[in-house]
Design a protein around this motif. Structure first.
Motif, PDB file in Angstrom:
ATOM      1  N   ILE A  21     -29.874  59.985 -20.313  1.00  0.00           N
ATOM      2  CA  ILE A  21     -29.291  58.708 -19.879  1.00  0.00           C
ATOM      3  C   ILE A  21     -27.774  58.775 -19.977  1.00  0.00           C
ATOM      4  O   ILE A  21     -27.061  58.415 -19.040  1.00  0.00           O
ATOM      5  CB  ILE A  21     -29.851  57.539 -20.714  1.00  0.00           C
ATOM      6  N   GLU A  22     -27.277  59.243 -21.111  1.00  0.00           N
ATOM      7  CA  GLU A  22     -25.829  59.328 -21.311  1.00  0.00           C
ATOM      8  C   GLU A  22     -25.172  60.208 -20.252  1.00  0.00           C
ATOM      9  O   GLU A  22     -24.172  59.814 -19.632  1.00  0.00           O
ATOM     10  CB  GLU A  22     -25.522  59.885 -22.699  1.00  0.00           C
ATOM     11  N   ALA A  50     -22.180  52.293 -21.715  1.00  0.00           N
ATOM     12  CA  ALA A  50     -22.093  53.206 -20.565  1.00  0.00           C
ATOM     13  C   ALA A  50     -22.816  52.614 -19.360  1.00  0.00           C
ATOM     14  O   ALA A  50     -22.325  52.697 -18.232  1.00  0.00           O
ATOM     15  CB  ALA A  50     -22.665  54.577 -20.925  1.00  0.00           C
ATOM     16  N   LEU A  51     -23.969  52.015 -19.592  1.00  0.00           N
ATOM     17  CA  LEU A  51     -24.719  51.388 -18.503  1.00  0.00           C
ATOM     18  C   LEU A  51     -23.927  50.225 -17.917  1.00  0.00           C
ATOM     19  O   LEU A  51     -23.823  50.080 -16.693  1.00  0.00           O
ATOM     20  CB  LEU A  51     -26.083  50.921 -19.017  1.00  0.00           C
ATOM     21  N   ARG A  52     -23.359  49.398 -18.780  1.00  0.00           N
ATOM     22  CA  ARG A  52     -22.547  48.263 -18.312  1.00  0.00           C
ATOM     23  C   ARG A  52     -21.351  48.751 -17.485  1.00  0.00           C
ATOM     24  O   ARG A  52     -21.061  48.212 -16.414  1.00  0.00           O
ATOM     25  CB  ARG A  52     -22.094  47.425 -19.506  1.00  0.00           C
ATOM     26  N   GLY A  65     -36.589  49.037 -16.564  1.00  0.00           N
ATOM     27  CA  GLY A  65     -36.818  49.581 -17.893  1.00  0.00           C
ATOM     28  C   GLY A  65     -35.645  50.355 -18.470  1.00  0.00           C
ATOM     29  O   GLY A  65     -35.616  50.628 -19.670  1.00  0.00           O
ATOM     30  N   LEU A  66     -34.671  50.708 -17.637  1.00  0.00           N
ATOM     31  CA  LEU A  66     -33.547  51.507 -18.127  1.00  0.00           C
ATOM     32  C   LEU A  66     -32.710  50.738 -19.149  1.00  0.00           C
ATOM     33  O   LEU A  66     -32.354  51.285 -20.192  1.00  0.00           O
ATOM     34  CB  LEU A  66     -32.664  51.982 -16.971  1.00  0.00           C
ATOM     35  N   ALA A  67     -32.402  49.496 -18.866  1.00  0.00           N
ATOM     36  CA  ALA A  67     -31.593  48.700 -19.801  1.00  0.00           C
ATOM     37  C   ALA A  67     -32.308  48.551 -21.145  1.00  0.00           C
ATOM     38  O   ALA A  67     -31.671  48.636 -22.207  1.00  0.00           O
ATOM     39  CB  ALA A  67     -31.284  47.326 -19.209  1.00  0.00           C
ATOM     40  N   ARG A 104     -35.538  58.512 -12.231  1.00  0.00           N
ATOM     41  CA  ARG A 104     -35.022  57.628 -11.173  1.00  0.00           C
ATOM     42  C   ARG A 104     -33.522  57.394 -11.347  1.00  0.00           C
ATOM     43  O   ARG A 104     -32.775  57.394 -10.375  1.00  0.00           O
ATOM     44  CB  ARG A 104     -35.788  56.303 -11.204  1.00  0.00           C
ATOM     45  N   LEU A 105     -33.074  57.211 -12.596  1.00  0.00           N
ATOM     46  CA  LEU A 105     -31.635  57.060 -12.844  1.00  0.00           C
ATOM     47  C   LEU A 105     -30.875  58.267 -12.310  1.00  0.00           C
ATOM     48  O   LEU A 105     -29.869  58.108 -11.613  1.00  0.00           O
ATOM     49  CB  LEU A 105     -31.356  56.907 -14.345  1.00  0.00           C
TER      50      LEU A 105
END
Length: 121
Positions: A21-22, A50-52, A65-67, A104-105
């Protein structure tokens, strides 16, 4: 390389998931002009931040589901607790669903970088 039982454990999988993810999010941010130093100083290993930032920088169509994964894995990853493989986090989705969300990300990031690169050509 043979997989050992600890490699298959949910704890080891959670650590690898946090790394994926990172790196996916930071790859997008690097593409959008955020330097590696900026990422290191401002984001460190904070997956929620990082997502934001990636969303604010234009990353869209993020997987369901990622968040939630980032919210659970982020603090454990940032503290180093996942690295030891001792902690088995209570994931908000099944391990298979987590794997699909991360895959998917990475697909979304690859597509965004490719499309933005073509638009800039």
């Amino acid at each position: 390389m043979a997989w050992t039982e600890p490699d298959r454990s949910r704890a080891r999988s959670a650590y690898a998931s946090a790394i994926a993810i990172e790196l996916g999010l930071k790859a997008y941010l690097l593409h959008r002009g955020f330097s590696d130093d900026w990422n290191r100083i401002h984001l460190r290993h904070d997956l929620k931040k990082a997502l934001r930032c990636a969303r604010l920088a234009g990353l869209r169509d993020l997987p369901v589901g990622l968040a939630e994964l980032a919210a659970v894995l982020g603090p454990l990853y940032a503290s180093g607790a996942l690295r030891s493989g001792v902690i088995e986090p209570d994931l908000p989705v099944s391990p298979d669903a987590a794997g699909r969300a991360i895959s998917r990300l990475l697909d979304v990031v690859e597509t965004a970088i490719s499309m933005e690169g073509e638009a800039g050509s």
